[in-house]
Design a protein around this motif. Sequence first.
Motif, short mmCIF file in Angstrom:
data_model
loop_
_atom_site.label_atom_id
_atom_site.label_comp_id
_atom_site.label_asym_id
_atom_site.label_seq_id
_atom_site.Cartn_x
_atom_site.Cartn_y
_atom_site.Cartn_z
N LEU A 251 0.81 -1.21 0.00
CA LEU A 251 0.00 0.00 0.00
C LEU A 251 0.85 1.27 0.00
CD1 LEU A 251 -2.85 -1.04 2.47
CD2 LEU A 251 -2.98 -0.82 -0.02
N SER B 98 2.32 3.00 -5.84
CA SER B 98 1.34 3.36 -6.86
C SER B 98 0.34 4.39 -6.33
CB SER B 98 0.63 2.10 -7.37
OG SER B 98 -0.16 2.37 -8.48
N MET C 67 -2.18 4.12 -4.32
CA MET C 67 -2.46 4.07 -2.89
C MET C 67 -1.38 4.81 -2.10
SD MET C 67 -5.33 2.51 -2.70
CE MET C 67 -5.66 3.36 -4.25
N LEU D 226 -6.80 -6.22 0.80
CA LEU D 226 -6.16 -5.34 -0.18
C LEU D 226 -7.13 -5.00 -1.31
CD1 LEU D 226 -2.57 -6.86 -0.51
CD2 LEU D 226 -3.17 -4.58 0.34
N VAL E 151 -9.54 -2.36 0.03
CA VAL E 151 -8.92 -1.05 0.20
C VAL E 151 -8.77 -0.35 -1.15
CG1 VAL E 151 -6.80 0.15 0.86
CG2 VAL E 151 -7.71 -1.65 2.33
N GLU E 152 -8.27 -1.08 -2.14
CA GLU E 152 -8.08 -0.44 -3.44
C GLU E 152 -9.42 -0.10 -4.09
OE1 GLU E 152 -5.59 -1.22 -7.53
OE2 GLU E 152 -4.71 -1.48 -5.55
N ALA F 120 -10.68 3.02 -1.97
CA ALA F 120 -9.84 4.22 -1.95
C ALA F 120 -9.79 4.92 -3.29
CB ALA F 120 -8.42 3.84 -1.50
N ARG F 121 -9.83 4.18 -4.38
CA ARG F 121 -9.76 4.82 -5.70
C ARG F 121 -11.00 5.66 -5.99
NH1 ARG F 121 -11.91 2.26 -10.02
NH2 ARG F 121 -10.08 2.67 -11.30
#
Length: 468
Positions: A16, A19, A21, A173, A176-177, A180-181
Amino acid sequence: MRVDLVTIFPAYFHVLDFSLMGRAREAGLLDVVVHDLRGWTADRHRTVDDAPYGGGAGMVMRADVWGRALDEVLAAPPTPPEADEEGGDAPEPVLDPHAPPRRRILAFPTPSGVPLTQAIAQDLAGADQLVIACGRYEGIDQRVADHYRDQEVEVLEYSIGDYVLNGGEAAALVLVEAVARLLDGVLGNPESLVEESYSAAGLLEYPVYTRPRSWRGIETPEVLLSGDHARIARWRRDRSLVRTARRRPDLIDALDAKDLDGRDREVLAGAGRVLVPRRADVSLRPARRDEASELARLARDTFPLACPPHLGEADIEAFLGRHLSEEVFDRYLADPGDHRILVAQLREEDPQLIGYTCTILGGTDGMPADLVRPGRIELGAAYLSKCYVRAEWHGSGVAGALLERAVADVEARGRNSQVVLGTNIANRRARRFYRRHGFSVAGRRTFMVGDTPNIDDVLVRNVTPSVA
Protein backbone atom coordinates in the motif's frame (compact mmCIF):
# COMPACT_ATOMS: atom_id res chain seq x y z
CA MET A 1 -10.80 8.36 5.18
CA ARG A 2 -9.07 6.25 7.81
CA VAL A 3 -8.46 2.56 7.07
CA ASP A 4 -7.37 0.20 9.86
CA LEU A 5 -6.08 -3.25 8.94
CA VAL A 6 -5.85 -5.82 11.72
CA THR A 7 -3.78 -8.89 10.87
CA ILE A 8 -1.18 -11.33 12.15
CA PHE A 9 0.97 -10.50 9.10
CA PRO A 10 1.47 -6.70 9.08
CA ALA A 11 4.20 -6.89 6.42
CA TYR A 12 1.58 -8.11 3.94
CA PHE A 13 0.36 -4.55 3.52
CA HIS A 14 3.64 -2.91 2.53
CA VAL A 15 2.29 -2.86 -1.03
CA LEU A 16 0.00 0.00 0.00
CA ASP A 17 3.06 2.25 -0.04
CA PHE A 18 3.21 2.03 -3.83
CA SER A 19 1.34 3.36 -6.86
CA LEU A 20 -1.93 5.29 -6.45
CA MET A 21 -2.46 4.07 -2.89
CA GLY A 22 0.96 5.32 -1.82
CA ARG A 23 0.40 8.71 -3.46
CA ALA A 24 -3.03 8.99 -1.84
CA ARG A 25 -1.46 8.40 1.57
CA GLU A 26 1.29 10.94 0.92
CA ALA A 27 -1.32 13.50 -0.13
CA GLY A 28 -3.34 12.96 3.04
CA LEU A 29 -6.36 11.59 1.15
CA LEU A 30 -6.08 8.21 2.81
CA ASP A 31 -4.82 7.32 6.29
CA VAL A 32 -3.87 3.64 6.52
CA VAL A 33 -2.91 2.12 9.88
CA VAL A 34 -1.79 -1.52 10.09
CA HIS A 35 -2.15 -3.32 13.43
CA ASP A 36 -0.61 -6.61 14.57
CA LEU A 37 -3.37 -8.64 16.20
CA ARG A 38 -0.82 -10.39 18.42
CA GLY A 39 -0.36 -7.11 20.28
CA TRP A 40 -3.66 -7.83 22.05
CA THR A 41 -2.87 -11.38 23.16
CA ALA A 42 -2.57 -12.20 26.88
CA ASP A 43 -0.09 -15.10 26.98
CA ARG A 44 3.62 -15.41 26.41
CA HIS A 45 3.03 -17.46 23.23
CA ARG A 46 0.90 -14.64 21.75
CA THR A 47 -1.84 -17.13 20.89
CA VAL A 48 -4.65 -15.92 18.62
CA ASP A 49 -6.44 -19.21 17.88
CA ASP A 50 -7.82 -22.36 19.47
CA ALA A 51 -9.54 -25.62 18.54
CA PRO A 52 -13.13 -25.31 17.26
CA TYR A 53 -16.01 -26.20 19.54
CA GLY A 54 -17.83 -29.23 18.18
CA GLY A 55 -14.67 -30.65 16.69
CA GLY A 56 -13.45 -30.49 13.15
CA ALA A 57 -10.31 -29.64 11.24
CA GLY A 58 -8.29 -26.48 11.64
CA MET A 59 -8.23 -23.73 14.23
CA VAL A 60 -10.55 -20.78 14.95
CA MET A 61 -9.38 -17.26 15.84
CA ARG A 62 -10.36 -16.29 19.39
CA ALA A 63 -13.14 -13.82 20.12
CA ASP A 64 -11.46 -12.38 23.22
CA VAL A 65 -8.30 -11.39 21.35
CA TRP A 66 -10.25 -9.87 18.49
CA GLY A 67 -12.57 -8.07 20.90
CA ARG A 68 -9.75 -6.30 22.67
CA ALA A 69 -8.17 -5.31 19.35
CA LEU A 70 -11.34 -4.04 17.71
CA ASP A 71 -12.54 -2.13 20.79
CA GLU A 72 -9.33 -0.12 20.70
CA VAL A 73 -9.12 0.32 16.93
CA LEU A 74 -12.74 1.38 16.59
CA ALA A 75 -12.25 3.97 19.34
CA ALA A 76 -9.42 5.65 17.42
CA PRO A 77 -9.99 9.40 16.96
CA PRO A 78 -10.66 10.88 13.52
CA THR A 79 -7.66 11.45 11.27
CA PRO A 80 -6.21 14.85 12.31
CA PRO A 81 -5.91 17.62 9.72
CA GLU A 82 -2.60 18.24 7.94
CA ALA A 83 -0.05 20.71 9.36
CA ASP A 84 0.03 24.10 7.66
CA GLU A 85 2.37 24.73 4.72
CA GLU A 86 4.89 26.62 6.92
CA GLY A 87 5.43 23.62 9.13
CA GLY A 88 3.31 24.73 12.07
CA ASP A 89 1.36 22.33 14.20
CA ALA A 90 -1.94 21.11 12.88
CA PRO A 91 -4.89 22.85 14.53
CA GLU A 92 -6.93 20.87 17.00
CA PRO A 93 -10.08 19.46 15.38
CA VAL A 94 -13.22 21.36 16.31
CA LEU A 95 -16.03 18.99 17.25
CA ASP A 96 -19.45 20.05 16.08
CA PRO A 97 -22.07 18.77 18.57
CA HIS A 98 -24.68 18.91 15.82
CA ALA A 99 -22.61 16.93 13.29
CA PRO A 100 -23.83 13.42 12.41
CA PRO A 101 -21.97 10.58 14.16
CA ARG A 102 -18.90 9.16 12.51
CA ARG A 103 -19.70 6.33 10.15
CA ARG A 104 -17.59 3.31 11.04
CA ILE A 105 -17.53 0.12 8.98
CA LEU A 106 -16.14 -3.15 10.34
CA ALA A 107 -15.42 -5.51 7.44
CA PHE A 108 -14.67 -9.22 7.65
CA PRO A 109 -13.33 -10.92 4.49
CA THR A 110 -14.87 -14.40 4.39
CA PRO A 111 -15.83 -16.89 1.66
CA SER A 112 -19.32 -16.99 3.19
CA GLY A 113 -19.85 -13.23 2.89
CA VAL A 114 -21.87 -11.26 0.38
CA PRO A 115 -20.13 -10.74 -2.99
CA LEU A 116 -18.17 -7.50 -3.09
CA THR A 117 -19.58 -5.24 -5.80
CA GLN A 118 -18.84 -1.80 -7.16
CA ALA A 119 -22.02 -0.55 -5.50
CA ILE A 120 -20.74 -1.73 -2.10
CA ALA A 121 -17.37 -0.08 -2.73
CA GLN A 122 -19.09 3.19 -3.63
CA ASP A 123 -21.13 3.03 -0.43
CA LEU A 124 -18.06 2.33 1.72
CA ALA A 125 -16.23 5.29 0.16
CA GLY A 126 -18.57 7.53 2.15
CA ALA A 127 -17.47 6.13 5.52
CA ASP A 128 -15.19 7.92 7.98
CA GLN A 129 -13.42 4.78 9.17
CA LEU A 130 -13.05 1.37 7.56
CA VAL A 131 -11.69 -1.38 9.80
CA ILE A 132 -10.84 -4.68 8.13
CA ALA A 133 -10.38 -7.75 10.32
CA CYS A 134 -8.18 -10.23 8.45
CA GLY A 135 -9.00 -13.72 9.61
CA ARG A 136 -6.84 -16.82 9.19
CA TYR A 137 -7.18 -20.57 9.67
CA GLU A 138 -10.87 -21.56 9.76
CA GLY A 139 -11.92 -17.96 10.35
CA ILE A 140 -12.87 -15.68 13.25
CA ASP A 141 -15.23 -16.78 16.00
CA GLN A 142 -18.70 -15.77 14.73
CA ARG A 143 -19.49 -13.98 17.99
CA VAL A 144 -17.13 -11.16 17.02
CA ALA A 145 -19.18 -10.06 14.02
CA ASP A 146 -22.43 -10.66 15.90
CA HIS A 147 -21.30 -8.56 18.87
CA TYR A 148 -20.33 -5.49 16.85
CA ARG A 149 -23.59 -5.59 14.92
CA ASP A 150 -25.23 -4.67 18.23
CA GLN A 151 -22.95 -1.66 18.65
CA GLU A 152 -22.93 1.60 16.68
CA VAL A 153 -20.82 -0.07 14.01
CA GLU A 154 -21.84 -1.27 10.56
CA VAL A 155 -20.62 -4.82 9.99
CA LEU A 156 -19.89 -6.15 6.51
CA GLU A 157 -18.99 -9.79 5.87
CA TYR A 158 -17.89 -9.89 2.25
CA SER A 159 -16.38 -12.25 -0.30
CA ILE A 160 -14.28 -11.44 -3.37
CA GLY A 161 -15.20 -14.63 -5.22
CA ASP A 162 -16.35 -18.22 -5.06
CA TYR A 163 -13.03 -19.63 -3.87
CA VAL A 164 -11.07 -19.93 -0.62
CA LEU A 165 -7.82 -18.16 0.30
CA ASN A 166 -5.41 -18.88 3.14
CA GLY A 167 -6.38 -15.67 4.91
CA GLY A 168 -8.21 -12.38 4.61
CA GLU A 169 -5.22 -10.18 3.73
CA ALA A 170 -5.53 -10.50 -0.05
CA ALA A 171 -9.25 -9.78 0.13
CA ALA A 172 -8.53 -6.81 2.40
CA LEU A 173 -6.16 -5.34 -0.18
CA VAL A 174 -8.87 -5.73 -2.80
CA LEU A 175 -11.35 -3.86 -0.63
CA VAL A 176 -8.92 -1.05 0.20
CA GLU A 177 -8.08 -0.44 -3.44
CA ALA A 178 -11.70 -0.74 -4.61
CA VAL A 179 -12.82 1.86 -2.04
CA ALA A 180 -9.84 4.22 -1.95
CA ARG A 181 -9.76 4.82 -5.70
CA LEU A 182 -13.28 6.26 -5.40
CA LEU A 183 -12.22 8.96 -2.95
CA ASP A 184 -12.04 12.51 -4.32
CA GLY A 185 -8.59 13.32 -5.67
CA VAL A 186 -7.18 9.77 -5.72
CA LEU A 187 -7.55 9.25 -9.48
CA GLY A 188 -5.99 11.85 -11.74
CA ASN A 189 -8.91 11.68 -14.17
CA PRO A 190 -12.23 11.16 -12.36
CA GLU A 191 -13.91 10.49 -15.74
CA SER A 192 -12.24 7.08 -15.60
CA LEU A 193 -14.74 6.10 -12.91
CA VAL A 194 -17.68 6.81 -15.20
CA GLU A 195 -16.77 4.42 -18.01
CA GLU A 196 -15.15 1.52 -16.20
CA SER A 197 -16.69 -1.86 -15.47
CA TYR A 198 -19.52 -1.99 -12.89
CA SER A 199 -20.01 1.77 -13.01
CA ALA A 200 -23.46 3.35 -12.90
CA ALA A 201 -24.00 2.13 -16.47
CA GLY A 202 -24.06 -1.43 -15.13
CA LEU A 203 -21.83 -2.82 -17.92
CA LEU A 204 -18.36 -4.26 -18.27
CA GLU A 205 -15.86 -1.83 -19.72
CA TYR A 206 -15.14 -1.86 -23.47
CA PRO A 207 -11.80 -3.21 -24.78
CA VAL A 208 -8.96 -0.67 -24.97
CA TYR A 209 -6.04 -0.23 -27.40
CA THR A 210 -2.87 1.85 -27.74
CA ARG A 211 0.35 1.94 -29.80
CA PRO A 212 1.55 0.16 -31.84
CA ARG A 213 -1.32 0.41 -34.30
CA SER A 214 -0.63 -3.10 -35.62
CA TRP A 215 0.73 -5.84 -33.37
CA ARG A 216 1.46 -9.40 -34.50
CA GLY A 217 -0.96 -9.07 -37.36
CA ILE A 218 -3.80 -7.76 -35.18
CA GLU A 219 -5.00 -4.28 -36.15
CA THR A 220 -6.45 -1.60 -33.90
CA PRO A 221 -10.15 -1.14 -34.77
CA GLU A 222 -10.32 1.53 -37.49
CA VAL A 223 -13.08 3.47 -35.75
CA LEU A 224 -10.72 4.34 -32.88
CA LEU A 225 -8.42 6.08 -35.36
CA SER A 226 -11.20 8.01 -37.09
CA GLY A 227 -11.32 11.05 -34.80
CA ASP A 228 -15.13 10.81 -34.92
CA HIS A 229 -15.98 11.00 -31.22
CA ALA A 230 -19.64 10.10 -31.69
CA ARG A 231 -18.75 6.95 -33.65
CA ILE A 232 -16.10 6.03 -31.08
CA ALA A 233 -18.55 6.47 -28.21
CA ARG A 234 -21.11 4.31 -30.00
CA TRP A 235 -18.52 1.63 -30.78
CA ARG A 236 -17.42 1.54 -27.16
CA ARG A 237 -20.99 1.29 -25.95
CA ASP A 238 -21.63 -1.57 -28.40
CA ARG A 239 -18.54 -3.46 -27.27
CA SER A 240 -19.52 -3.01 -23.61
CA LEU A 241 -22.96 -4.41 -24.29
CA VAL A 242 -21.63 -7.42 -26.20
CA ARG A 243 -18.88 -8.15 -23.67
CA THR A 244 -21.34 -7.95 -20.77
CA ALA A 245 -23.94 -10.12 -22.51
CA ARG A 246 -21.38 -12.84 -23.18
CA ARG A 247 -19.43 -12.74 -19.92
CA ARG A 248 -21.92 -11.47 -17.33
CA PRO A 249 -25.49 -12.02 -18.54
CA ASP A 250 -26.65 -11.43 -14.97
CA LEU A 251 -25.63 -7.77 -15.35
CA ILE A 252 -27.67 -7.49 -18.55
CA ASP A 253 -30.72 -8.88 -16.78
CA ALA A 254 -30.25 -6.25 -14.06
CA LEU A 255 -30.56 -3.42 -16.60
CA ASP A 256 -33.74 -1.40 -16.89
CA ALA A 257 -34.97 -1.86 -20.46
CA LYS A 258 -36.23 1.74 -20.44
CA ASP A 259 -32.60 2.90 -20.27
CA LEU A 260 -31.72 1.16 -23.56
CA ASP A 261 -32.14 2.85 -26.92
CA GLY A 262 -32.96 1.04 -30.16
CA ARG A 263 -29.32 0.46 -31.07
CA ASP A 264 -28.64 -0.98 -27.61
CA ARG A 265 -31.45 -3.48 -28.06
CA GLU A 266 -30.19 -4.50 -31.49
CA VAL A 267 -26.66 -5.02 -30.22
CA LEU A 268 -27.91 -7.14 -27.33
CA ALA A 269 -30.12 -9.19 -29.64
CA GLY A 270 -27.09 -9.82 -31.82
CA ALA A 271 -25.27 -11.03 -28.71
CA GLY A 272 -28.13 -13.39 -27.91
CA ARG A 273 -30.22 -11.54 -25.32
CA VAL A 274 -33.42 -9.50 -25.56
CA LEU A 275 -35.10 -7.58 -22.74
CA VAL A 276 -38.33 -6.50 -24.43
CA PRO A 277 -41.14 -7.41 -24.72
CA ARG A 278 -39.75 -9.92 -22.21
CA ARG A 279 -36.36 -11.25 -21.26
CA ALA A 280 -35.26 -14.15 -23.41
CA ASP A 281 -32.25 -15.73 -25.07
CA VAL A 282 -32.24 -15.70 -28.85
CA SER A 283 -30.03 -17.38 -31.42
CA LEU A 284 -29.25 -15.87 -34.84
CA ARG A 285 -28.13 -18.56 -37.28
CA PRO A 286 -28.43 -19.87 -40.85
CA ALA A 287 -31.68 -21.68 -41.51
CA ARG A 288 -31.47 -25.47 -41.58
CA ARG A 289 -32.33 -27.58 -44.60
CA ASP A 290 -35.38 -29.07 -42.82
CA GLU A 291 -36.99 -25.76 -41.87
CA ALA A 292 -38.85 -24.93 -45.09
CA SER A 293 -42.25 -25.62 -43.57
CA GLU A 294 -41.60 -23.51 -40.47
CA LEU A 295 -40.21 -20.66 -42.60
CA ALA A 296 -43.34 -20.71 -44.75
CA ARG A 297 -45.49 -20.42 -41.60
CA LEU A 298 -43.33 -17.58 -40.34
CA ALA A 299 -43.60 -15.80 -43.70
CA ARG A 300 -47.38 -16.20 -43.68
CA ASP A 301 -47.53 -14.57 -40.23
CA THR A 302 -45.14 -11.71 -40.96
CA PHE A 303 -45.52 -10.68 -44.61
CA PRO A 304 -48.98 -9.10 -44.09
CA LEU A 305 -47.47 -6.81 -41.43
CA ALA A 306 -45.65 -4.85 -44.15
CA CYS A 307 -48.58 -4.64 -46.57
CA PRO A 308 -50.44 -1.34 -47.06
CA PRO A 309 -54.13 -1.25 -46.02
CA HIS A 310 -55.43 -1.19 -49.58
CA LEU A 311 -54.13 -4.69 -50.34
CA GLY A 312 -56.84 -7.35 -50.20
CA GLU A 313 -56.53 -10.82 -48.74
CA ALA A 314 -56.70 -12.42 -52.19
CA ASP A 315 -53.65 -10.49 -53.41
CA ILE A 316 -51.70 -11.33 -50.24
CA GLU A 317 -52.63 -15.01 -50.53
CA ALA A 318 -51.54 -15.06 -54.17
CA PHE A 319 -48.16 -13.54 -53.29
CA LEU A 320 -47.63 -15.97 -50.41
CA GLY A 321 -48.43 -18.93 -52.61
CA ARG A 322 -46.12 -17.82 -55.41
CA HIS A 323 -43.13 -16.43 -53.51
CA LEU A 324 -43.25 -17.62 -49.88
CA SER A 325 -44.54 -21.19 -50.02
CA GLU A 326 -42.89 -24.20 -48.44
CA GLU A 327 -41.77 -25.32 -51.92
CA VAL A 328 -40.04 -21.98 -52.57
CA PHE A 329 -38.21 -22.07 -49.23
CA ASP A 330 -37.24 -25.69 -49.82
CA ARG A 331 -35.67 -24.68 -53.14
CA TYR A 332 -33.86 -21.77 -51.52
CA LEU A 333 -32.51 -23.93 -48.69
CA ALA A 334 -31.21 -26.45 -51.22
CA ASP A 335 -29.02 -23.72 -52.76
CA PRO A 336 -27.19 -21.93 -49.89
CA GLY A 337 -24.61 -20.56 -52.33
CA ASP A 338 -27.08 -18.15 -53.93
CA HIS A 339 -29.83 -18.06 -51.29
CA ARG A 340 -28.88 -17.01 -47.77
CA ILE A 341 -31.60 -17.40 -45.13
CA LEU A 342 -30.89 -16.38 -41.55
CA VAL A 343 -33.31 -16.96 -38.69
CA ALA A 344 -33.82 -15.72 -35.14
CA GLN A 345 -34.89 -18.49 -32.79
CA LEU A 346 -35.81 -18.36 -29.13
CA ARG A 347 -33.65 -20.60 -26.92
CA GLU A 348 -36.49 -21.89 -24.77
CA GLU A 349 -38.54 -25.03 -24.24
CA ASP A 350 -40.51 -23.95 -27.30
CA PRO A 351 -37.69 -22.97 -29.73
CA GLN A 352 -39.90 -20.83 -31.95
CA LEU A 353 -38.61 -18.95 -35.00
CA ILE A 354 -39.45 -15.28 -34.48
CA GLY A 355 -37.78 -13.64 -37.49
CA TYR A 356 -35.82 -14.21 -40.68
CA THR A 357 -33.95 -12.59 -43.55
CA CYS A 358 -33.58 -13.87 -47.09
CA THR A 359 -30.74 -12.52 -49.23
CA ILE A 360 -30.22 -13.62 -52.83
CA LEU A 361 -26.64 -13.30 -54.05
CA GLY A 362 -27.12 -14.40 -57.63
CA GLY A 363 -28.68 -16.96 -59.96
CA THR A 364 -32.09 -16.91 -61.56
CA ASP A 365 -33.71 -15.46 -58.43
CA GLY A 366 -31.07 -12.72 -58.17
CA MET A 367 -31.32 -8.96 -58.52
CA PRO A 368 -34.61 -7.99 -60.19
CA ALA A 369 -34.00 -5.82 -63.25
CA ASP A 370 -36.41 -3.17 -61.96
CA LEU A 371 -34.03 -2.49 -59.03
CA VAL A 372 -31.06 -1.64 -61.23
CA ARG A 373 -30.12 2.05 -61.30
CA PRO A 374 -27.13 2.68 -63.62
CA GLY A 375 -24.36 4.40 -61.72
CA ARG A 376 -25.98 3.69 -58.36
CA ILE A 377 -27.18 0.09 -58.27
CA GLU A 378 -25.58 -2.61 -60.40
CA LEU A 379 -27.07 -5.91 -61.55
CA GLY A 380 -24.57 -7.85 -59.43
CA ALA A 381 -25.82 -6.44 -56.14
CA ALA A 382 -27.14 -8.72 -53.38
CA TYR A 383 -30.93 -8.60 -53.12
CA LEU A 384 -32.33 -8.54 -49.57
CA SER A 385 -35.77 -9.79 -50.44
CA LYS A 386 -37.07 -10.39 -46.90
CA CYS A 387 -36.46 -9.07 -43.40
CA TYR A 388 -39.34 -9.83 -41.04
CA VAL A 389 -39.95 -10.33 -37.32
CA ARG A 390 -43.14 -11.43 -35.61
CA ALA A 391 -45.29 -8.53 -34.43
CA GLU A 392 -44.94 -9.35 -30.75
CA TRP A 393 -41.15 -9.00 -31.05
CA HIS A 394 -41.16 -5.62 -32.77
CA GLY A 395 -38.98 -3.24 -30.78
CA SER A 396 -36.89 -6.06 -29.31
CA GLY A 397 -33.87 -5.32 -31.49
CA VAL A 398 -34.09 -8.68 -33.27
CA ALA A 399 -34.89 -7.15 -36.67
CA GLY A 400 -31.86 -4.86 -36.59
CA ALA A 401 -29.61 -7.66 -35.38
CA LEU A 402 -30.83 -9.93 -38.19
CA LEU A 403 -30.35 -7.19 -40.79
CA GLU A 404 -26.77 -6.47 -39.68
CA ARG A 405 -26.00 -10.19 -39.61
CA ALA A 406 -27.36 -10.51 -43.15
CA VAL A 407 -25.21 -7.60 -44.38
CA ALA A 408 -22.15 -9.08 -42.68
CA ASP A 409 -22.92 -12.40 -44.35
CA VAL A 410 -22.94 -10.69 -47.77
CA GLU A 411 -19.58 -9.10 -46.99
CA ALA A 412 -18.14 -12.42 -45.85
CA ARG A 413 -19.23 -14.19 -49.06
CA GLY A 414 -17.17 -11.69 -51.06
CA ARG A 415 -19.36 -11.70 -54.20
CA ASN A 416 -21.32 -8.45 -53.89
CA SER A 417 -20.42 -4.85 -53.12
CA GLN A 418 -23.99 -3.67 -52.55
CA VAL A 419 -27.12 -4.80 -50.73
CA VAL A 420 -30.41 -3.66 -52.28
CA LEU A 421 -34.02 -3.92 -51.17
CA GLY A 422 -37.44 -2.47 -51.83
CA THR A 423 -40.01 -1.38 -49.26
CA ASN A 424 -43.48 0.08 -49.71
CA ILE A 425 -43.56 3.88 -49.67
CA ALA A 426 -46.43 3.77 -47.15
CA ASN A 427 -44.36 1.77 -44.67
CA ARG A 428 -42.71 4.66 -42.87
CA ARG A 429 -41.47 2.53 -40.02
CA ALA A 430 -39.58 0.21 -42.37
CA ARG A 431 -38.09 3.13 -44.31
CA ARG A 432 -36.81 4.74 -41.10
CA PHE A 433 -35.44 1.37 -39.99
CA TYR A 434 -33.42 0.80 -43.16
CA ARG A 435 -32.11 4.34 -43.27
CA ARG A 436 -30.93 4.02 -39.69
CA HIS A 437 -28.95 1.00 -40.84
CA GLY A 438 -27.11 2.84 -43.58
CA PHE A 439 -29.44 2.32 -46.55
CA SER A 440 -30.21 5.27 -48.81
CA VAL A 441 -33.03 5.75 -51.33
CA ALA A 442 -31.90 5.27 -54.92
CA GLY A 443 -35.26 5.44 -56.68
CA ARG A 444 -38.70 3.83 -56.87
CA ARG A 445 -40.26 0.81 -58.55
CA THR A 446 -43.66 -0.72 -59.09
CA PHE A 447 -43.97 -3.99 -57.20
CA MET A 448 -46.81 -6.45 -57.78
CA VAL A 449 -48.56 -8.15 -54.87
CA GLY A 450 -51.00 -10.53 -56.51
CA ASP A 451 -52.71 -8.43 -59.16
CA THR A 452 -52.29 -5.12 -57.33
CA PRO A 453 -49.39 -2.75 -58.13
CA ASN A 454 -47.57 -1.13 -55.21
CA ILE A 455 -44.92 1.57 -55.19
CA ASP A 456 -41.69 0.74 -53.42
CA ASP A 457 -38.73 2.85 -52.41
CA VAL A 458 -35.53 1.22 -53.67
CA LEU A 459 -32.79 1.40 -51.05
CA VAL A 460 -29.11 0.52 -51.30
CA ARG A 461 -26.19 0.07 -48.92
CA ASN A 462 -22.62 -0.28 -50.14
CA VAL A 463 -20.54 -2.96 -48.47
CA THR A 464 -16.90 -4.03 -48.57
CA PRO A 465 -16.44 -7.71 -49.45
CA SER A 466 -13.98 -9.25 -47.00
CA VAL A 467 -12.77 -12.00 -49.32
CA ALA A 468 -12.07 -12.13 -53.05
